[in-house]
Design an enzyme around this catalytic site. Structure first.
Site, PDB file in Angstrom:
ATOM      1  N   HIS A 166     128.047  29.605   9.619  1.00 43.87           N
ATOM      2  CA  HIS A 166     126.792  30.026   9.577  1.00 43.87           C
ATOM      3  C   HIS A 166     125.957  29.125  10.716  1.00 43.87           C
ATOM      4  O   HIS A 166     126.692  28.305  11.335  1.00 43.87           O
ATOM      5  CB  HIS A 166     125.919  29.887   8.260  1.00 43.87           C
ATOM      6  N   GLY A 168     124.502  26.138  10.410  1.00 41.33           N
ATOM      7  CA  GLY A 168     124.828  24.764  10.244  1.00 41.33           C
ATOM      8  C   GLY A 168     126.259  24.613  11.038  1.00 41.33           C
ATOM      9  O   GLY A 168     126.373  23.626  11.909  1.00 41.33           O
ATOM     10  N   HIS A 169     127.077  25.479  10.982  1.00 41.70           N
ATOM     11  CA  HIS A 169     128.409  25.434  11.863  1.00 41.70           C
ATOM     12  C   HIS A 169     128.085  25.393  13.319  1.00 41.70           C
ATOM     13  O   HIS A 169     128.545  24.331  14.115  1.00 41.70           O
ATOM     14  CB  HIS A 169     129.380  26.085  11.235  1.00 41.70           C
ATOM     15  N   GLY A 178     129.003  17.878   9.041  1.00 38.44           N
ATOM     16  CA  GLY A 178     127.483  18.111   8.598  1.00 38.44           C
ATOM     17  C   GLY A 178     127.204  16.901   7.313  1.00 38.44           C
ATOM     18  O   GLY A 178     127.934  16.746   6.408  1.00 38.44           O
ATOM     19  N   LYS A 223     125.293  17.707   5.065  1.00 42.59           N
ATOM     20  CA  LYS A 223     125.149  18.549   3.940  1.00 42.59           C
ATOM     21  C   LYS A 223     126.288  17.942   2.973  1.00 42.59           C
ATOM     22  O   LYS A 223     126.026  17.980   1.689  1.00 42.59           O
ATOM     23  CB  LYS A 223     125.237  19.991   4.239  1.00 42.59           C
ATOM     24  N   VAL A 232     121.360  21.774   8.401  1.00 46.76           N
ATOM     25  CA  VAL A 232     120.415  22.929   8.855  1.00 46.76           C
ATOM     26  C   VAL A 232     119.995  23.641   7.742  1.00 46.76           C
ATOM     27  O   VAL A 232     120.853  23.835   6.891  1.00 46.76           O
ATOM     28  CB  VAL A 232     121.482  23.554  10.030  1.00 46.76           C
ATOM     29  N   SER A 245     124.765  27.024   3.510  1.00 48.18           N
ATOM     30  CA  SER A 245     126.052  26.880   3.043  1.00 48.18           C
ATOM     31  C   SER A 245     126.723  27.975   2.801  1.00 48.18           C
ATOM     32  O   SER A 245     126.200  29.195   2.739  1.00 48.18           O
ATOM     33  CB  SER A 245     125.943  26.156   1.495  1.00 48.18           C
ATOM     34  N   ARG A 287     128.572  29.304   0.687  1.00 43.91           N
ATOM     35  CA  ARG A 287     128.481  29.596  -0.909  1.00 43.91           C
ATOM     36  C   ARG A 287     127.074  30.368  -1.008  1.00 43.91           C
ATOM     37  O   ARG A 287     127.004  30.905  -2.165  1.00 43.91           O
ATOM     38  CB  ARG A 287     128.668  28.323  -1.638  1.00 43.91           C
TER      39      ARG A 287
END
Ligand code: PAF
Length: 317
Positions: free
Chosen positions: A66, A68-69, A179, A181, A208, A217, A219
């Site tokens: 996503h 974030g990656h 991250g 996160k 993010v 995430s 998930r």
């Protein structure tokens, strides 16, 4: 011409044939992306990049990529010249009752995102390549493995430390990107690298979030519409704690209580923990220290989510 390839067909071809250039074509641009599955092929690519004077960046992932990656890839592209994304759903970091078998594996989509983001190489090994002797050797990082996530997922960090060290030994990156996160994970990896003298620099990149605050995430895709709405309470609670400390100068105990009060309004949220901790040790703090982090883990419906926020401004004790 089909874009990419079908995952089922992918699983049936030999590993020799799997190593090849994939060209994802749309109307306007062509971006080549190389994928390899064996350590020999990976090392050959890394050797050739290094001999061209390139600095190697690595973004370890379990796929289901996503934004974030992709932000990690962007950071890697800024700091390094050859970006390797690893995609491997690591079985050893899942407990038997966790979601290993249903963990999303949208490989074709992931490869397209990597190509679009300018990744140079994807390493997508088989489990037998990564764990030839099953779990004959493993890595423990006691410093921060037992509290918080470690208390709720007892073997999780052993699996994480083991796979990340293995990936570092395979890719041999100059810099690896993680991250914020997964706050405890990045701290554990920093400890591991320092304590075992692993020659790689670790970067931790900001979480993010979706526009409504939900931390991205893989998930999140398990959440029903109603659960997704409820899940917003986690980032809202963290923001309340952050603002209570940093803007309103409230004591930590009040900031934590503000999180608990907010989360208590949502009966579908089952809390694992809600803490304000020292950002370097993850010990829970009652009096302010220079760098703190508020962390929440909770089940929303059937989905377990984690989120955190740094609290670094001066607060009252
Ligand atoms: O954060 C993740 O996706 C995983 O824990 C990692 C670091 C790729 C190890 O499997």
């Amino acid at each position: 011409m089909p874009l990419g390839f079908a995952s089922a067909r992918w699983n049936n071809v030999s590993s020799h044939r799997r190593s090849q250039w994939h060209t994802f074509i749309d109307q306007t641009e062509v971006s080549p992306l190389k994928t390899v599955q064996t350590i020999e092929e990976l090392r050959a690519e890394i050797r050739s990049a290094r001999s061209a004077g390139k600095k190697i960046g690595c973004v370890p992932t379990m796929g289901a990529l996503h934004d974030g990656h992709i932000s990690l890839v962007e950071s890697a592209r800024q700091e390094t010249d050859f970006v390797v994304v690893t995609i491997f759903v690591n079985p050893t970091q899942f407990a038997p009752h966790e979601d290993l078998s249903k963990y999303p594996r949208p490989l074709e989509d992931d490869l397209r995102k990597c190509a679009d983001a300018g990744v140079d190489l994807v390493f997508n090994p088989h489990a037998d390549t990564v764990y030839p002797a099953k779990d004959a050797a493993y890595v423990e990082v006691p410093a921060c493995s037992t509290m918080l996530e470690g208390a709720h997922r007892p073997s999780h960090f052993r699996g994480v430390a083991t796979i990340v060290l293995k990936l570092f030994n395979m890719v041999m990156p100059d810099i690896a990107f993680f991250g914020q996160k997964d706050y405890q994970q990045q701290l554990l990896i920093r400890h591991m690298v320092d304590d075992l003298n692993v020659p790689v620099e670790i970067r931790t990149c900001p979480t993010v979030r979706e526009s409504d605050g939900l931390a991205m995430s893989s998930r999140n895709m398990y959440l029903s519409d109603a659960d997704r709405q409820t899940a917003l309470a986690l980032s809202q609670a963290l923001k309340l704690a952050h603002d209570a400390c940093c803007a309103d100068g409230k004591a930590l105990v009040e900031a934590r209580q503000a999180m608990l009060d907010h989360l208590a309004r949502f009966p579908d949220i089952k809390l694992d923990y809600v803490v304000i901790a020292d950002a370097n040790t993850l010990s829970e703090v009652e009096h302010a220290v220079p760098e703190m982090v508020a962390l929440i883990a909770a089940r929303v419906g059937t989905t377990r989510l984690i989120d955190n926020m740094l609290i670094s401004a001066a607060v009252q004790t």
